[in-house]
Design a protein around this motif. Structure first.
Motif, PDB file in Angstrom:
ATOM      1  N   ASP A 316      68.843  27.600 -19.959  1.00 46.04           N
ATOM      2  CA  ASP A 316      69.506  27.057 -18.406  1.00 46.04           C
ATOM      3  C   ASP A 316      70.349  25.691 -18.332  1.00 46.04           C
ATOM      4  OD1 ASP A 316      67.966  29.492 -18.142  1.00 46.04           O
ATOM      5  OD2 ASP A 316      65.760  28.419 -17.263  1.00 46.04           O
ATOM      6  N   ALA A 317      69.749  25.162 -19.268  1.00 49.85           N
ATOM      7  CA  ALA A 317      70.421  23.530 -18.814  1.00 49.85           C
ATOM      8  C   ALA A 317      71.817  24.139 -19.698  1.00 49.85           C
ATOM      9  CB  ALA A 317      69.864  21.981 -19.485  1.00 49.85           C
ATOM     10  N   ILE A 318      72.252  24.148 -21.021  1.00 47.28           N
ATOM     11  CA  ILE A 318      73.364  24.698 -21.573  1.00 47.28           C
ATOM     12  C   ILE A 318      74.434  26.078 -20.656  1.00 47.28           C
ATOM     13  CG2 ILE A 318      74.109  25.993 -23.612  1.00 47.28           C
ATOM     14  CD1 ILE A 318      71.656  25.556 -24.946  1.00 47.28           C
ATOM     15  N   LEU A 319      74.097  26.437 -19.704  1.00 44.28           N
ATOM     16  CA  LEU A 319      75.012  27.756 -19.166  1.00 44.28           C
ATOM     17  C   LEU A 319      75.434  27.215 -18.109  1.00 44.28           C
ATOM     18  CD1 LEU A 319      74.972  30.585 -18.679  1.00 44.28           C
ATOM     19  CD2 LEU A 319      72.904  30.767 -17.851  1.00 44.28           C
ATOM     20  N   GLU A 320      74.632  26.493 -17.355  1.00 42.85           N
ATOM     21  CA  GLU A 320      74.847  25.144 -16.629  1.00 42.85           C
ATOM     22  C   GLU A 320      75.858  24.403 -16.831  1.00 42.85           C
ATOM     23  OE1 GLU A 320      73.588  23.053 -12.904  1.00 42.85           O
ATOM     24  OE2 GLU A 320      72.580  22.792 -14.042  1.00 42.85           O
ATOM     25  N   ARG A 321      75.878  23.615 -18.009  1.00 38.82           N
ATOM     26  CA  ARG A 321      76.541  23.108 -18.445  1.00 38.82           C
ATOM     27  C   ARG A 321      77.795  23.504 -18.579  1.00 38.82           C
ATOM     28  NH1 ARG A 321      78.858  18.287 -17.657  1.00 38.82           N
ATOM     29  NH2 ARG A 321      79.796  16.974 -19.893  1.00 38.82           N
ATOM     30  N   SER A 322      78.047  24.803 -19.378  1.00 40.46           N
ATOM     31  CA  SER A 322      78.952  25.852 -19.362  1.00 40.46           C
ATOM     32  C   SER A 322      80.352  26.533 -17.950  1.00 40.46           C
ATOM     33  CB  SER A 322      78.767  27.366 -20.251  1.00 40.46           C
ATOM     34  OG  SER A 322      77.840  28.127 -19.424  1.00 40.46           O
ATOM     35  N   MET A 323      79.158  26.324 -16.880  1.00 42.31           N
ATOM     36  CA  MET A 323      79.798  27.030 -16.175  1.00 42.31           C
ATOM     37  C   MET A 323      80.759  25.913 -15.125  1.00 42.31           C
ATOM     38  SD  MET A 323      77.326  29.505 -14.148  1.00 42.31           S
ATOM     39  CE  MET A 323      78.054  29.484 -12.594  1.00 42.31           C
ATOM     40  N   GLU A 324      80.108  24.069 -15.326  1.00 39.19           N
ATOM     41  CA  GLU A 324      80.357  23.131 -14.896  1.00 39.19           C
ATOM     42  C   GLU A 324      81.446  22.914 -15.572  1.00 39.19           C
ATOM     43  OE1 GLU A 324      78.651  18.134 -14.764  1.00 39.19           O
ATOM     44  OE2 GLU A 324      77.717  19.499 -15.140  1.00 39.19           O
ATOM     45  N   MET A 325      81.798  22.974 -16.777  1.00 38.22           N
ATOM     46  CA  MET A 325      82.492  23.100 -18.057  1.00 38.22           C
ATOM     47  C   MET A 325      83.961  23.950 -17.647  1.00 38.22           C
ATOM     48  SD  MET A 325      82.666  20.514 -19.562  1.00 38.22           S
ATOM     49  CE  MET A 325      83.494  19.662 -20.726  1.00 38.22           C
ATOM     50  N   LYS A 326      83.585  25.035 -16.671  1.00 38.43           N
ATOM     51  CA  LYS A 326      84.908  26.205 -16.534  1.00 38.43           C
ATOM     52  C   LYS A 326      84.808  27.380 -18.373  1.00 38.43           C
ATOM     53  CE  LYS A 326      85.422  23.865 -12.556  1.00 38.43           C
ATOM     54  NZ  LYS A 326      84.840  24.218 -11.262  1.00 38.43           N
ATOM     55  N   ASP A 327      83.985  27.177 -18.752  1.00 36.52           N
ATOM     56  CA  ASP A 327      84.086  28.084 -20.236  1.00 36.52           C
ATOM     57  C   ASP A 327      83.381  29.220 -19.935  1.00 36.52           C
ATOM     58  OD1 ASP A 327      84.515  29.579 -22.324  1.00 36.52           O
ATOM     59  OD2 ASP A 327      83.947  27.451 -23.397  1.00 36.52           O
ATOM     60  N   THR A 328      84.137  30.168 -19.074  1.00 30.93           N
ATOM     61  CA  THR A 328      83.540  31.351 -18.171  1.00 30.93           C
ATOM     62  C   THR A 328      82.844  32.169 -19.605  1.00 30.93           C
ATOM     63  OG1 THR A 328      84.785  31.387 -15.846  1.00 30.93           O
ATOM     64  CG2 THR A 328      84.116  33.517 -16.746  1.00 30.93           C
ATOM     65  N   GLU A 329      84.295  31.957 -20.309  1.00 26.76           N
ATOM     66  CA  GLU A 329      83.544  32.809 -21.378  1.00 26.76           C
ATOM     67  C   GLU A 329      82.579  32.902 -22.656  1.00 26.76           C
ATOM     68  OE1 GLU A 329      85.865  34.360 -26.014  1.00 26.76           O
ATOM     69  OE2 GLU A 329      87.147  33.495 -24.491  1.00 26.76           O
ATOM     70  N   ALA A 330      82.548  31.022 -22.066  1.00 27.06           N
ATOM     71  CA  ALA A 330      80.689  31.028 -22.644  1.00 27.06           C
ATOM     72  C   ALA A 330      79.620  31.407 -21.964  1.00 27.06           C
ATOM     73  CB  ALA A 330      80.901  29.869 -23.225  1.00 27.06           C
ATOM     74  N   THR A 331      80.040  31.373 -20.916  1.00 26.30           N
ATOM     75  CA  THR A 331      79.132  31.851 -20.096  1.00 26.30           C
ATOM     76  C   THR A 331      79.058  33.035 -19.589  1.00 26.30           C
ATOM     77  OG1 THR A 331      79.773  29.553 -17.975  1.00 26.30           O
ATOM     78  CG2 THR A 331      78.586  31.821 -17.611  1.00 26.30           C
ATOM     79  N   MET A 332      79.401  33.668 -19.675  1.00 20.30           N
ATOM     80  CA  MET A 332      79.118  35.208 -20.076  1.00 20.30           C
ATOM     81  C   MET A 332      78.389  35.827 -20.769  1.00 20.30           C
ATOM     82  SD  MET A 332      79.437  35.947 -16.565  1.00 20.30           S
ATOM     83  CE  MET A 332      79.196  37.946 -16.772  1.00 20.30           C
ATOM     84  N   ARG A 333      78.901  35.272 -22.404  1.00 22.10           N
ATOM     85  CA  ARG A 333      78.153  35.498 -22.982  1.00 22.10           C
ATOM     86  C   ARG A 333      76.445  35.014 -22.925  1.00 22.10           C
ATOM     87  NH1 ARG A 333      82.805  33.456 -25.787  1.00 22.10           N
ATOM     88  NH2 ARG A 333      82.043  32.089 -26.813  1.00 22.10           N
ATOM     89  N   LEU A 334      76.557  33.413 -22.843  1.00 19.80           N
ATOM     90  CA  LEU A 334      74.895  32.884 -22.567  1.00 19.80           C
ATOM     91  C   LEU A 334      74.445  33.693 -21.599  1.00 19.80           C
ATOM     92  CD1 LEU A 334      75.993  29.623 -22.458  1.00 19.80           C
ATOM     93  CD2 LEU A 334      74.579  30.931 -24.008  1.00 19.80           C
ATOM     94  N   ILE A 335      75.121  34.727 -20.351  1.00 21.28           N
ATOM     95  CA  ILE A 335      73.777  34.989 -19.876  1.00 21.28           C
ATOM     96  C   ILE A 335      73.470  36.332 -20.033  1.00 21.28           C
ATOM     97  CG2 ILE A 335      74.267  36.570 -17.657  1.00 21.28           C
ATOM     98  CD1 ILE A 335      76.684  34.197 -16.510  1.00 21.28           C
ATOM     99  N   ALA A 336      74.758  36.990 -21.254  1.00 19.27           N
ATOM    100  CA  ALA A 336      73.916  38.327 -21.899  1.00 19.27           C
ATOM    101  C   ALA A 336      73.007  37.991 -22.901  1.00 19.27           C
ATOM    102  CB  ALA A 336      75.241  38.693 -22.521  1.00 19.27           C
TER     103      ALA A 336
END
Length: 419
Positions: A316-336
């Motif tokens: 969860d913390a990594i996912l939020e950090r990826s959104m904070e870093m504006k890395d949408t591609e990584a965010t969507m992979r993490l959500i999946a």
């Protein structure tokens, strides 16, 4: 006085005491005189019970026969066996000079396991002599017994060559058993170097320690030594160069906390070279409290596929950090990845919606709205939505259709009031 000199002195003393029945001819050209002397000397050698003396008598007879213009036929058969006899006697009396002499006459060293083991037991001079000419066969056997005898000098002299073979051990030595004993030996050397705070020695040992993948089996002593080495290198020496070499070996270390290490990209690059090892070294499958930003940023450089073992709160913390870093591609992979491991719930979607609002991520917001068709738009933080103009313009009409205009101070059951 070394053993060779002692044996030689003993042999000469015995020779003087016994004496020769015939004085050694000064000139080997007289066949009769020389033949008589050779025959007498060989006879004395047969009778001698002193291995060193017997070798010297045999060598003297053999060398004098070689000087003769005509070989003494009567003693020819005996002379042919002299090099082999001297070889055996040299092993018995531990006389390396006589051993070399036998080899010079064409005798071949017996390189079977048990014979090579005898050379190890004869001491350092013999080991060096044998390993120089029979490296491939002798080195694995000698290195195995280095661990048993704690022969640090031999280890230092030959570990580089042994390392290049991939620590290859041939039959009849059993590889697993060897790994354990040799690893324990290296662990002791590392423990000594840590205690002495000897950086140069530690670097030498790290450079010549097999990787865990090539060893597989290690004992508790080796495990503890590697953990202590990691703590010393990371926190006392604070040596990034040694730290890089150490983690590349793949051994179990105490938890690595990147927030406490003043290391740069070199260390992080070596650590993430094996992403599974990195996740284990950071102990991400366990909960040790909130991860630092330093840790989170490093983890985001690892493949998402390697994150399946990470503890849920860390995910969860990594996912939020990826959104904070504006890395949408990584965010969507993490959500999946998270959805695959933990089926999403209303709470999960609400959390994602609020993060999407907090970090202005339209992609994630739309994804949640599509996935959760029953999402109650009125559970969204309108204040945060209003701060995201693009989202507000898109979703405001939907909201306004369900808003009742009133001056009431309390919300209606089926909607929200705007004063």
């Amino acid at each position: 006085m070394n053993k060779t000199c002692l044996n030689l002195c003993t042999g000469l003393l015995s020779l003087l005491m016994v004496g020769c029945s015939v004085e050694k001819p000064a000139d080997a050209s007289d066949p009769k005189v020389s033949a008589a002397w050779i025959k007498s000397t060989l006879k004395q050698a047969e009778k001698s019970t002193n291995a060193g003396l017997r070798s010297q008598l045999l060598i003297s007879a053999y060398e004098h026969a070689e000087q003769m213009e005509f070989a003494p036929e009567a003693s020819a058969e005996q002379l042919r066996t002299v090099p082999k006899q001297v070889y055996a006697l040299a092993m018995k009396s531990e006389n390396l000079d006589d051993f070399r002499w036998a080899l010079d006459q064409g005798i071949k060293i017996d390189v079977q396991y048990h014979e090579l083991l005898k050379f190890w037991k004869l001491g350092p001079e013999w080991r060096e002599f044998i390993v120089a000419d029979h490296t491939t066969l002798a080195l694995p056997i000698f290195m195995s017994h280095t661990a048993d005898d704690y022969s640090v000098q031999f280890f230092d002299l030959h570990i580089d060559e042994f390392y290049k073979t991939g620590f290859k051990v041939k039959s009849p030595l059993e590889q697993t058993e060897f790994n354990i004993r040799f690893g324990s030996f290296i662990g002791e050397l590392i423990g000594d170097a840590v205690e002495e705070k000897n950086r140069a020695r530690l670097e030498f040992l790290i450079d010549h320690t097999p990787t865990l993948q090539s060893v597989v089996y290690i004992d508790l002593k080796m495990k503890n030594s590697m953990r202590a080495l990691g703590d010393f290198v990371f926190h006392e020496l604070k040596d990034e160069e040694l730290a890089c070499k150490l983690v590349s070996l793949g051994y179990e270390l105490n938890r690595i906390d990147l927030s406490k290490l003043d290391f740069g990209n070199d260390f992080k690059n070596v650590l993430k070279a094996d992403s599974d090892y990195a996740i284990h070294a950071l102990r991400l499958s366990e909960w040790h409290g909130v991860l630092s930003t330093n840790d989170l940023d490093f983890i985001l450089t690892l493949p998402v596929s390697a994150m399946k073992a990470i503890q849920k709160n860390h995910v969860d913390a990594i996912l939020e950090r990826s959104m904070e870093m504006k890395d949408t591609e990584a965010t969507m992979r993490l959500i999946a990845m998270r959805s695959e491991r933990y089926p999403p719930t209303r709470s999960t979607y609400t959390e994602l919606i609020n993060w999407a609002l907090a970090y202005s991520n339209l992609t994630v917001f739309d994804y949640v709205m599509e996935q959760d068709e029953e999402m109650n738009i009125f559970s969204i933080d309108f204040g945060m939505l209003a701060r995201n103009q693009e989202l507000f313009l898109k979703y405001a009409p939907i909201i306004m259709q369900n808003v009742y205009y009133t001056m009431d101070t309390h919300p209606r059951k089926n909607g929200t009031t705007i004063g």
